[in-house]
Design a protein around this motif. Structure first.
Motif, PDB file in Angstrom:
ATOM      1  N   ASP A   1       0.820  -1.211   0.000  1.00 25.66           N
ATOM      2  CA  ASP A   1       0.000   0.000   0.000  1.00 25.66           C
ATOM      3  C   ASP A   1       0.859   1.269   0.000  1.00 25.66           C
ATOM      4  N   VAL A   2       2.003   1.177  -0.632  1.00 26.91           N
ATOM      5  CA  VAL A   2       2.881   2.339  -0.779  1.00 26.91           C
ATOM      6  C   VAL A   2       3.298   2.436  -2.241  1.00 26.91           C
TER       7      VAL A   2
ATOM      8  N   SER B   1      13.573   0.952  -6.071  1.00 28.03           N
ATOM      9  CA  SER B   1      13.448   0.783  -7.525  1.00 28.03           C
ATOM     10  C   SER B   1      13.075  -0.667  -7.831  1.00 28.03           C
ATOM     11  N   ASN B   2      13.780  -1.583  -7.186  1.00 27.57           N
ATOM     12  CA  ASN B   2      13.478  -3.000  -7.418  1.00 27.57           C
ATOM     13  C   ASN B   2      12.080  -3.371  -6.941  1.00 27.57           C
ATOM     14  N   ALA B   3      11.576  -2.622  -5.967  1.00 32.07           N
ATOM     15  CA  ALA B   3      10.222  -2.890  -5.471  1.00 32.07           C
ATOM     16  C   ALA B   3       9.162  -2.162  -6.297  1.00 32.07           C
ATOM     17  N   GLY B   4       9.614  -1.438  -7.326  1.00 29.94           N
ATOM     18  CA  GLY B   4       8.659  -0.798  -8.237  1.00 29.94           C
ATOM     19  C   GLY B   4       8.068   0.507  -7.728  1.00 29.94           C
ATOM     20  N   LYS B   5       8.758   1.136  -6.784  1.00 30.85           N
ATOM     21  CA  LYS B   5       8.230   2.384  -6.237  1.00 30.85           C
ATOM     22  C   LYS B   5       8.798   3.600  -6.986  1.00 30.85           C
TER      23      LYS B   5
ATOM     24  N   ALA C   1      17.538   2.628 -14.121  1.00 31.80           N
ATOM     25  CA  ALA C   1      17.270   2.586 -15.565  1.00 31.80           C
ATOM     26  C   ALA C   1      16.660   1.245 -15.950  1.00 31.80           C
ATOM     27  N   LYS C   2      17.261   0.185 -15.413  1.00 31.02           N
ATOM     28  CA  LYS C   2      16.778  -1.165 -15.739  1.00 31.02           C
ATOM     29  C   LYS C   2      15.288  -1.304 -15.366  1.00 31.02           C
ATOM     30  N   ASN C   3      14.952  -0.768 -14.195  1.00 31.94           N
ATOM     31  CA  ASN C   3      13.567  -0.876 -13.718  1.00 31.94           C
ATOM     32  C   ASN C   3      12.650   0.202 -14.278  1.00 31.94           C
ATOM     33  N   LYS C   4      13.260   1.137 -15.040  1.00 30.99           N
ATOM     34  CA  LYS C   4      12.487   2.292 -15.544  1.00 30.99           C
ATOM     35  C   LYS C   4      11.760   2.992 -14.387  1.00 30.99           C
ATOM     36  N   SER C   5      12.432   3.105 -13.269  1.00 23.64           N
ATOM     37  CA  SER C   5      11.815   3.736 -12.091  1.00 23.64           C
ATOM     38  C   SER C   5      11.784   5.252 -12.240  1.00 23.64           C
ATOM     39  N   THR C   6      10.822   5.832 -11.594  1.00 27.36           N
ATOM     40  CA  THR C   6      10.775   7.287 -11.455  1.00 27.36           C
ATOM     41  C   THR C   6      11.665   7.678 -10.287  1.00 27.36           C
ATOM     42  N   LEU C   7      12.689   8.483 -10.574  1.00 30.33           N
ATOM     43  CA  LEU C   7      13.599   8.924  -9.506  1.00 30.33           C
ATOM     44  C   LEU C   7      13.814  10.429  -9.622  1.00 30.33           C
TER      45      LEU C   7
END
Lengths: 329, 329, 329, 329
Positions: C61-62, C82-86, C109-115
């Motif tokens: 829930d985050v 990032s690995n957790a998709g947040k 980058a690999k996860n295409k995370s928003t940072l």
């Protein structure tokens, strides 16, 4: 935790309720408004209950009443809250009628109630700092105060009709500030005015451009100028001249950005209106009231201050209408 | 009445001759110029005679020589005047060659001549007042000086070719100011530059946008930035930061008028160029020289100051061209 | 309602958690801190639960993780989140090591995370407005940016020891601002520095007074000066000069009050430190992040911005220590 | 070359004679003064002859008479010069008596003489620029003008006795400026005053602190405040508010230097008195007169302007003394 009943959930009522809720020293217990939806929304936001005005004033779990209802209700609500033993913070003015204010203040005096009038500008951090330095003697003996106050845009002529006129509706803030800064009562008032901004305002018997000069018994002078419109923002300036120098406080630009080109150096317009310019002042006003009531110390501006400002506004109105100076007793 | 021979009747020669003539303490006896008409007109205006440079330098009724000829003549005219026993006020620079300056200063030293170099900005009333307060300790120990200097418009590329480049032609004033303000010699010089204003300047091997940072042996830092163009006028600012605070001196707008509209608050552009901005500085420079020579007191800025500024300008030029810091001995 | 896990309940964590709670668009679901009491107090204030860092990062829930822990934890927490998709908002810097940042960004980058990296000054309303006008062409082509940044008082030498030095700890904000304003990458960095404020800082191998000048491949220049102490407040100014003029943004005085006496005209010191000066910037930073994550739009400043600023800080440190210009690649 | 006879070699006579001598367009042919030494010294300085007033007025080689004698001589000298066919520049006021001015102007009208009155402030470059922008419509329709004028130090009470009082001696400049700025005649005048600076001034029947508000037939308002003392210099400000915005012009500080310390930001006092502040205004006044006479174009401010200012000064004096508004016809 001082418990408040807030009467009125309009623009100012909301601002004050939020300040109380965030103060850490007080909370809003009840809110009343003629519009149930407005009362409910604000109550939900600040964790209060909605109730009727009379019930709030009588409520045993309320120590303080904040009056932010329309002007015609102020005097009676003050009286009721005073009779119920509550501390009262009432938005200006107590009434457009000096006689009605005097009556109301008798009740307050009889009950020895705490009553503070919401002349918010005294709590503007800039003006408050200036006044503190005045009192500390930074410029010696005060000789002349100059106050410039210009709204960004005129109200509709329909508003003007029931406002009491520019001197009672708009300049009253500056009249109170003049007393606050100079520290003596004014005994002579001379006013000039004209409807230069909007002819319709003139047709309602009011003016939108005005100048007042006043003098105290000891000779000190205050000069106030008002306009209902300024293209560049909400112009709010004070300046006091004394035997040792001058103190002044000015406007705040929207940003500190300045652009220099072949056309010159351009700074932003100033803050647009009172919610921006006096946001901190409104908060400080309420926080000062909470502290005073909590600590049992006197409140300022008092009901007497409200009365005196109203007398000056009446005098200015009369002077403008008759073209003659008016003595204030 | 100190009697001057003025060499050069161009723009600066005229300004100086008029200052001498109006000083009440000195007069212009002779004027020389390669253009006879220029010399005659100025001579007529200030009540002087036209003569050849050599004759003026040797004239028995002349105590002081003011050199306002083109740069290539400065060193030899200083030497001749020194050998003739005259006091000398020479416009900057003594020479674009450090070696030539050193040679010239040997003659001046041998003759114990009075030689003042015309770094006019030291005499700007604003900058001079700032420096006086620095010396009086107003901001404690000096830590960093920042100098911004922007001309209103670039010179033609043809001028740039023989100017010695931006560091020797324009920034030399700021390099002298940095020494004047900081009061220590700079030992390290780092420069950056680019031709961003006019590509033709770059094609001449010069730049029109430049930044220099320098450090003294004790660690104090000066930062100078230059541009050959500023749309809003001749931008001349200095700021010094120290252990107790900051001193700064800024620009002067064409008028004090400000107009506020819905677009913001607009002030005039700043004074356009050096004749407006440094008019008083030029006059004060000459009056200071007259007083020093009349009273037999030392003059500043001296030939040594001229030499040091030139060394810094050379170092900045080399640093820009090589991309490496340059040590100054 | 975007649900946040906030890692770190220190000074900045608190500021951010309150902004989230008051945003109306997001809420704080969980808070972690090495000090349980700090976490509990903040959780109570904003209506969140206390949990362990790992649990928060994994919580279903985050959606967003706000990292306000000490610098050494940033990179690993970014990677885990990032690995957790947040989506991630991390206070600057990602790491004091450029190599570590590069590794971390590979995961992102690999996860295409928003940072988003918390360079708060980009969100100061004054600086943001200036940058917007730059991009809109208000002064034409950018030629030079000048940034002055002075803290009110130096940190203890003990802090300095683990800070990475003035260029990585303090100037990194200005290095990011320089990139933000100029809009190009800097390729050359020259630095000067000295311990003039506190000798103990010098003994730790750091300096407290510093100047950096940098240049882009196209020739644009940035000049940054820093001091760890300013008697008159937190001095934060930017100025950009371009082909059509100059844009600048300055400081805010404590009040608008000015007193004029025989000693001159005195205005208040400027806002004391970053909580006053950048309070709105911190809030705007978080609100911008919330909007971007909610709308799926890109975030700025990105991880790449964090990397580039760190490279410039490393280059400045090296240039200062070696006395040589450093190329950034 | 316009040839001047200068009557009066006192402070203002000297300033004007030097301007004429340096103008390149006119010269001083004769000078008269009740003190022969003063006349001789000034004559020597500007290359003129000393002569008696009557002889100068009749001299065939004089086209213009500049009157800088004491006020009681102004009217008769204007009449004599007018009858002799000369152009006249007379320092303000023509007379302290409105009736006397009216008589004098009849002679001037009959002879169709050129008569300019020396209200120097209209020629201040700042105020002149502001007025030009007003006329060009920079702020739309004019609604209110505010003028602040404070002398640095009060005159001796003995001077006050024969001065005509603060409204005729000091405020008359501001009354003229109000007409100049607003561009309409004022029909109502209200004044307040007190002797707050020096009790002795009050004992002479005058005041040293004064406020006047005036209104034109169309409703435009002017507010003027005066003090005979300001610790921080000669305070001279004008501000005009109109339908589209505000124009203002302020003071000039002694230098542009600002020092920032823990006590705040301190700027210098403003220019000390009228010789500094209005030096350029005095010169521009005379140069404007020279051009007008040379080109046969009308002069402003005219004798009528002198008369109207005097009427307003009389009205202000009466209003102050009676406590009643005064109508001006």
């Amino acid at each position: 935790m001082l418990r408040f009943g807030v009467l009125g959930a309009g623009r100012i009522g909301k601002v004050h309720a939020r300040t109380i809720a965030a103060s850490g020293k007080a909370r809003v217990a009840y809110i009343a408004d003629a519009m149930p939806k407005a009362a409910e929304e604000l109550a939900a936001e600040v964790g209060a209950k909605v109730a009727a005005v009379d019930d709030i004033i009588r409520a045993g779990d309320v120590e303080a009443i904040l009056i932010a209802t329309p002007t015609p209700f102020h005097a009676e609500q003050i009286e009721a809250a005073s009779n119920a033993g509550k501390a009262i913070l009432c938005e200006k003015p107590v009434s457009l009628s000096v006689a009605r204010i005097e009556d109301c203040l008798k009740t307050v005096a009889k009950n020895k109630s705490t009553l503070m009038i919401g002349f918010n500008r005294r709590f503007d951090p800039n003006f408050a700092s200036l006044e503190k330095r005045l009192r500390a003697g930074a410029i010696g003996n005060i000789e002349m105060a100059t106050i410039i106050s210009r709204d960004p845009a005129p109200p509709p002529a329909s508003y003007v009709k029931s406002s009491g006129g520019i001197f009672r509706d708009m300049m009253i803030h500056d009249l109170d500030l003049a007393r606050f800064l100079v520290g003596e009562e004014f005994v002579t008032v001379q006013a000039l005015g004209a409807a230069l901004v909007d002819k319709a305002i003139g047709e309602e018997g009011d003016c939108d451009t005005a100048a007042v000069q006043m003098q105290t018994a000891s000779g000190k002078i205050a000069v106030i100028t008002n306009s209902r419109r300024a293209s560049y923002g909400y112009d709010q300036r004070i300046e006091v001249h004394g035997s040792k120098g001058m103190l002044r406080a000015g406007n705040i630009h929207n940003t500190t950005v300045e652009v220099a080109t072949a056309e010159g150096f351009n700074a932003d317009p100033i803050q647009h209106f009172f919610t921006e310019r006096y946001g901190q002042a409104y908060a400080n006003e309420v926080l000062t009231f909470i502290d005073a009531v909590t600590n049992g110390t006197p409140v300022k501006p008092s009901g007497h201050d409200g009365l005196q400002a109203q007398k000056l506004a009446d005098a200015a109105t009369e002077s403008w209408k008759t073209g003659k100076p008016v003595k204030v007793g």
